[in-house]
Design an enzyme around this catalytic site. Structure first.
Site, PDB file in Angstrom:
ATOM      1  N   GLY A   1       0.831  -1.186   0.000  1.00  0.00           N
ATOM      2  CA  GLY A   1       0.000   0.000   0.000  1.00  0.00           C
ATOM      3  C   GLY A   1       0.866   1.237   0.000  1.00  0.00           C
ATOM      4  O   GLY A   1       2.003   1.177   0.430  1.00  0.00           O
ATOM      5  N   SER A   2       0.331   2.349  -0.490  1.00  0.00           N
ATOM      6  CA  SER A   2       0.912   3.695  -0.434  1.00  0.00           C
ATOM      7  C   SER A   2       1.054   4.308  -1.822  1.00  0.00           C
ATOM      8  O   SER A   2       1.288   3.614  -2.820  1.00  0.00           O
ATOM      9  CB  SER A   2       2.265   3.749   0.275  1.00  0.00           C
ATOM     10  OG  SER A   2       2.162   3.237   1.585  1.00  0.00           O
ATOM     11  N   ASN A   3       0.896   5.623  -1.856  1.00  0.00           N
ATOM     12  CA  ASN A   3       1.174   6.431  -3.037  1.00  0.00           C
ATOM     13  C   ASN A   3       2.232   7.465  -2.673  1.00  0.00           C
ATOM     14  O   ASN A   3       2.259   7.949  -1.534  1.00  0.00           O
ATOM     15  CB  ASN A   3      -0.078   7.178  -3.511  1.00  0.00           C
ATOM     16  CG  ASN A   3      -1.219   6.252  -3.862  1.00  0.00           C
ATOM     17  OD1 ASN A   3      -1.061   5.310  -4.630  1.00  0.00           O
ATOM     18  ND2 ASN A   3      -2.391   6.518  -3.295  1.00  0.00           N
TER      19      ASN A   3
ATOM     20  N   ASN B   1       3.316   1.440  -5.401  1.00  0.00           N
ATOM     21  CA  ASN B   1       3.611   0.037  -5.135  1.00  0.00           C
ATOM     22  C   ASN B   1       3.785  -0.794  -6.396  1.00  0.00           C
ATOM     23  O   ASN B   1       3.775  -2.020  -6.317  1.00  0.00           O
ATOM     24  CB  ASN B   1       2.577  -0.597  -4.205  1.00  0.00           C
ATOM     25  CG  ASN B   1       2.424   0.190  -2.916  1.00  0.00           C
ATOM     26  OD1 ASN B   1       1.355   0.700  -2.644  1.00  0.00           O
ATOM     27  ND2 ASN B   1       3.488   0.316  -2.158  1.00  0.00           N
TER      28      ASN B   1
ATOM     29  N   ARG C   1      -3.994   0.972  -9.932  1.00  0.00           N
ATOM     30  CA  ARG C   1      -3.705   2.122  -9.072  1.00  0.00           C
ATOM     31  C   ARG C   1      -2.449   2.866  -9.528  1.00  0.00           C
ATOM     32  O   ARG C   1      -2.473   4.105  -9.626  1.00  0.00           O
ATOM     33  CB  ARG C   1      -3.594   1.687  -7.605  1.00  0.00           C
ATOM     34  CG  ARG C   1      -3.283   2.849  -6.650  1.00  0.00           C
ATOM     35  CD  ARG C   1      -3.593   2.491  -5.204  1.00  0.00           C
ATOM     36  NE  ARG C   1      -2.842   1.368  -4.710  1.00  0.00           N
ATOM     37  CZ  ARG C   1      -1.649   1.419  -4.111  1.00  0.00           C
ATOM     38  NH1 ARG C   1      -1.070   2.586  -3.934  1.00  0.00           N
ATOM     39  NH2 ARG C   1      -1.063   0.335  -3.677  1.00  0.00           N
TER      40      ARG C   1
END
Length: 771
Positions: free
Chosen positions: A210-212, A472, A501
């Site tokens: 997870g994460s941007n 990711n 994503r």
């Protein structure tokens, strides 16, 4: 007088722009002293004259807000959960809870191994530096000081008020927490397999990513400086939550950002001239070694023609009724021997690149002192401690940098192929190595700080004047104008599908740079950075909408797998009218999710995952493929029928919105899920209920930070999605959550003038004796 002279010297050096890579801690007068100032939403700004005092103030402030969470986690790290909560209850690990008995055996085995003591006996960079040791000791003293003043019986949080398991903590507890954080995506994921409670499942590969993160350079910003977007997706409950804090030693350190619970340093943050963030990397953190067991002696294995006995560790755990449960664990030259996959002939050992890594905290502290990207890279190269994350950073000069400067086992592609052995786990075949020969041991680079890992020269890195970004995906599409290739597979694979994503992330940047997103002239400002990151776009819907509506135009009734005929006209109308954004009032967002998630579900165990894409992925067109929906495929038509039937049969409106279906502490939460291709990612552990609600949101955007590094100082907006305090009776338990729900941000107060101007400012001075 000596203290005053040293302080004057440090301030003079700072004024001249000279701050040592490891600024010396100031001499102490026998007491810790710190000032804690709290601004809007309870955000603490801690300042002190040295690292010990800074840690003291931070530990005290954190305990005021979240003592119960850390107190519970200390019970976990000490292997005492079975004693207090029973052996079968689930542990408090937010990333992967297991039975308390399993947790206790694992953590006692780590403590008994002596790894922390061995690391503390070493100098930096392998062991902790003096500044970090001062922070840890001070943090422990500050936490304990607050607990002593308040008393267990009078704690403000009912979660642990008056509980027998609450007590003082030690520096060892904090060091164990830092070690466990670094093992989070490697050794700590194998608790059950090491202990032997669920060997049939086989080892887990990695935590869900997870994460941007965006680091924007001078060519992407309107004013020519650097800008950063941090959007980590960490758990919303437990020890892996972020705590927002500013830490200041005048002339030495001034950093603001998000700090994981129980750690005395900022993991994601900025100072006056530089900002950085992280995303979870695809690189491998461990390998398995297949051991050839000696016939008739299952606790010995063969290496280079000889025989080696396994190490034996007896672990005892006290249960709630006072009895003791014992477990025997085995170790090898490679690491712990797993119960998973073991037979009379072979066993598997876990080699963890982060098994003895305490370096990350020193690296974060050095990054916090860095004035620019050159100094940040020097900190990364010195410590090489990032356990499982990419680093994206920018500075006031307008350079943007990406690096997978993480800890990765030194396994070349040739070695992985030459040493490959059958795996007990599908999908892990490349990294099960032959343990019967030392020729398959991890290699070593000359620039690596410890043996067995790749050094900085081997790491995927990219510096640009426009931008670097990661959601990711692997390093390959960090910037589509400069694809990164040529790295060992252990870092992750190039030319593979980025995923929805990462694709929507790169598309959001591209539209902002061209001005095609409707937010005004091309280029980023702080305001357009905020607006872009909160767009709530659902990329799979965008990519499939045309084909879906074509299906709807030719079909009014579809059949489920069990033969029910379903009128889909109302559902099609809802999806036709939806704008494709997962806002609180997005009618159609939940209907789309329930349809889309059914597309990838195998109909029977063992069946391959179905691909609904009309145009498959093409590595030559990674940002425009896959796309479209197989609108004539019976699987697609059946999935739509079953999604609609699930709403109709339970009386759930087809127009159900995220605001109605998603909650955290009774507050509606916008956003959509990972698989849907949503930048604004949320996760709920469970399906949509008959009441039209999912279980509580437990993961998603956590500490969001948008920074504009101007010549006049940083302009920053933040939002801590679950708020500052886990205490349900705190005024700061859900105040930022409510702000996040309605799309708001907090204007950060970083400078002395900004802090002093807060009409809600509260100040206290705390002090205590040093040991």
């Amino acid at each position: 007088m000596k203290l005053i002279l040293r302080l004057a010297m440090v301030l003079a050096l700072a004024a001249a722009g000279v701050v040592p890579a490891e600024a010396p801690a100031l001499a102490d007068d026998g007491r810790y002293t710190a000032e804690i100032r709290r601004t809007e939403y309870g955000i603490p700004h801690v300042s002190a004259r040295d690292y010990g005092g800074l840690g003291f103030g931070y530990g005290y402030a954190f305990a005021q807000d979240n003592l119960c969470v850390l107190a519970s986690w200390v019970v976990t790290l000490r292997g005492e959960r079975s004693r207090h909560f029973g052996p079968q209850a689930q542990s408090d690990d937010p990333a992967g809870p297991v039975a308390n008995l399993v947790s206790d055996v694992y953590y006692k085995s780590v403590a008994d191994s002596g790894v922390v003591a061995r690391l503390l006996a070493q100098p930096a960079p392998v062991g902790p530096g003096q500044e970090l040791r001062g922070l840890v000791d001070g943090y422990v003293a500050g936490y304990n000081r607050y607990l002593e003043e308040t008393g267990v019986a009078n704690l403000p949080d009912p979660t642990c008020r008056g509980k027998s398991w609450v007590g003082p903590i030690t520096a060892t507890d904090l060091w164990n927490n830092l070690l466990d954080l670094n093992r989070m995506s490697s050794g700590a994921r194998f608790k059950e397999e090491i202990v032997g409670e669920s060997a049939a499942e086989g080892p887990r590969r990695r935590i869900a990513a997870g994460s941007n993160a965006w680091a924007l350079g001078r060519a992407a910003t309107r004013d020519g400086g650097g800008m950063l977007l941090a959007d980590p997706h960490f758990p919303w409950n437990g020890i892996r939550r972020f705590y927002q804090v500013q830490l200041t030693i005048p002339g030495v350190l001034d950093v603001s950002g998000g700090s994981l619970y129980g750690t005395p340093v900022v993991q994601i943050g900025h100072n006056a001239t530089m900002a950085w963030t992280h995303t979870v990397s695809h690189a491998q953190r461990f390998t398995l070694y297949r051991l050839d067991l000696v016939a008739g002696d299952p606790t010995s294995y063969r290496v280079d023609g000889g025989t080696e006995p396994m190490g034996r560790q007896e672990v005892q755990v006290t249960l709630r009724d006072g009895t003791v449960a014992g477990r025997t664990l085995y170790t090898s030259r490679y690491g712990p021997v797993l119960a998973a996959g073991r037979t009379g002939e072979v066993a598997y050992a876990l080699a963890d690149a982060n098994a003895a890594n305490l370096r990350a905290a020193d690296e974060w502290l050095a990054m916090a002192r860095a004035k620019d990207l050159t100094q940040l890279r020097a900190a990364q190269d010195r410590y090489q401690g990032m356990a499982f994350v990419h680093t994206l950073a920018t500075d006031v000069g307008g350079s943007a940098s990406f690096a997978d400067a993480s800890v990765v086992p030194h396994v070349t592609d040739a070695q992985a192929e030459r040493c490959a052995k059958p795996s007990p786990v599908p999908g892990l075949e490349e990294y099960v190595l032959d343990g019967s020969t030392s020729a398959c041991l991890w290699g070593r680079d000359g620039d690596a700080v410890v043996p067995g890992i790749f050094g900085p020269a081997a790491q995927p890195r990219l510096t640009r004047a426009d931008y670097v970004a990661n959601s990711n995906n692997t390093f390959w599409m960090t910037n589509p104008a400069a694809p990164l290739t040529g790295y060992a597979r252990v870092w992750g694979k190039a030319r593979t599908e980025p995923g929805p994503r990462p694709r929507v992330s790169l598309d959001m940047i591209a539209r902002r740079l061209s001005g095609a997103d409707g937010l005004g002239a091309p280029g980023f400002t702080l305001e357009t950075l905020q607006a872009t990151s909160a767009s709530k776009r659902n990329h799979t819907f965008e990519l499939m909408r045309r084909d879906l509506l074509a299906l709807c135009r030719t079909s009014t009734e579809l059949a489920t797998a069990s033969g029910e005929r379903v009128d889909v006209r109302a559902a099609c109308a809802t999806l036709r009218d939806w704008d494709g954004r997962a806002t609180l009032d997005g009618e159609g967002a939940i209907l789309w999710r329930e349809f889309f998630t059914r597309l990838g579900r195998p109909t029977r165990p063992g069946d391959p995952v179905y691909s609904p894409w009309r145009v498959p992925f093409d590595p030559e067109r990674p940002l425009s493929t896959p796309r479209g929906l197989k609108r004539d495929d019976p699987v697609v038509r059946q999935a739509l029928a079953e999604a609609v039937f699930s709403f109709q049969s339970r009386g759930i409106p087809l127009t159900l919105t995220p605001g109605q279906a998603q909650r955290y502490s009774a507050i509606p939460i916008p956003g959509c899920t990972e698989g849907e291709g949503c930048f604004d990612r949320v996760r709920m552990r469970g399906p949509l209920g008959a009441d039209g609600r999912y279980p509580e949101v437990d993961t998603g955007s956590s500490f969001m930070m948008a920074v504009d590094l101007t010549r006049g100082g940083p302009r920053t907006r933040t939002i801590l999605t679950y708020s500052l305090s886990a205490n349900p009776e705190s005024p700061h338990h859900t105040d930022q959550t409510a702000l996040f729900s309605r799309g708001g941000w907090v204007t950060e107060r970083f400078t002395e003038a900004e802090i002093a101007a807060d009409p809600q400012l509260k100040k206290i001075t705390v002090s205590g004796a040093r040991d």
